[in-house]
Design a protein around this motif. Sequence first.
Motif, mmCIF file in Angstrom:
data_model
loop_
_atom_site.group_PDB
_atom_site.id
_atom_site.type_symbol
_atom_site.label_atom_id
_atom_site.label_comp_id
_atom_site.label_asym_id
_atom_site.label_seq_id
_atom_site.Cartn_x
_atom_site.Cartn_y
_atom_site.Cartn_z
ATOM 1 N N LEU A 72 0.827 -1.200 0.000
ATOM 2 C CA LEU A 72 0.000 0.000 0.000
ATOM 3 C C LEU A 72 0.868 1.259 0.000
ATOM 4 O O LEU A 72 0.595 2.212 -0.740
ATOM 5 N N ALA A 73 1.931 1.257 0.801
ATOM 6 C CA ALA A 73 2.832 2.411 0.853
ATOM 7 C C ALA A 73 3.528 2.605 -0.499
ATOM 8 O O ALA A 73 3.678 3.740 -0.977
ATOM 9 N N GLU A 74 3.930 1.499 -1.132
ATOM 10 C CA GLU A 74 4.578 1.591 -2.443
ATOM 11 C C GLU A 74 3.603 2.150 -3.483
ATOM 12 O O GLU A 74 3.974 2.993 -4.307
ATOM 13 N N LYS A 75 2.352 1.711 -3.427
ATOM 14 C CA LYS A 75 1.337 2.214 -4.358
ATOM 15 C C LYS A 75 1.122 3.718 -4.166
ATOM 16 O O LYS A 75 1.070 4.480 -5.135
ATOM 17 N N CYS A 76 1.022 4.139 -2.907
ATOM 18 C CA CYS A 76 0.847 5.575 -2.611
ATOM 19 C C CYS A 76 2.062 6.373 -3.079
ATOM 20 O O CYS A 76 1.918 7.470 -3.627
#
Length: 111
Positions: A72-76
């Motif tokens: 999720l952090a990588e996507k953001c």
Amino acid sequence: MLKTEKTKPEVLEAHYGFSAPEDVLRVLHRDALLAKEKSIGEDVYEKPMAELDRLEEKQRETYRRMLEQLLLAEKCHRRTVYELDNEKKKHTEYMNKSDDFTNLLEQERER
């Protein structure tokens, strides 16, 4: 009615170490303590293994949740970088148009 067999004193003495009735309670107490020690001995590996299994399952779940949060952090992060690139392009286009407009104004003033 149930028939009860009388146990021979030799059998009682062989099993309990005593044949007299007054010592039977003491021997039964001793046997109960020994039985508890044996059952404790059996659980020596069962309890820690069950705890280890529970701990492994908890660690797997924690690892899975951690990976989800990292994804999720990588996507953001990717989305933010994309938005910043778009803003940079828009700014560059705006500055180019502004320069063109300024040049046109200067040309008009010179005429």
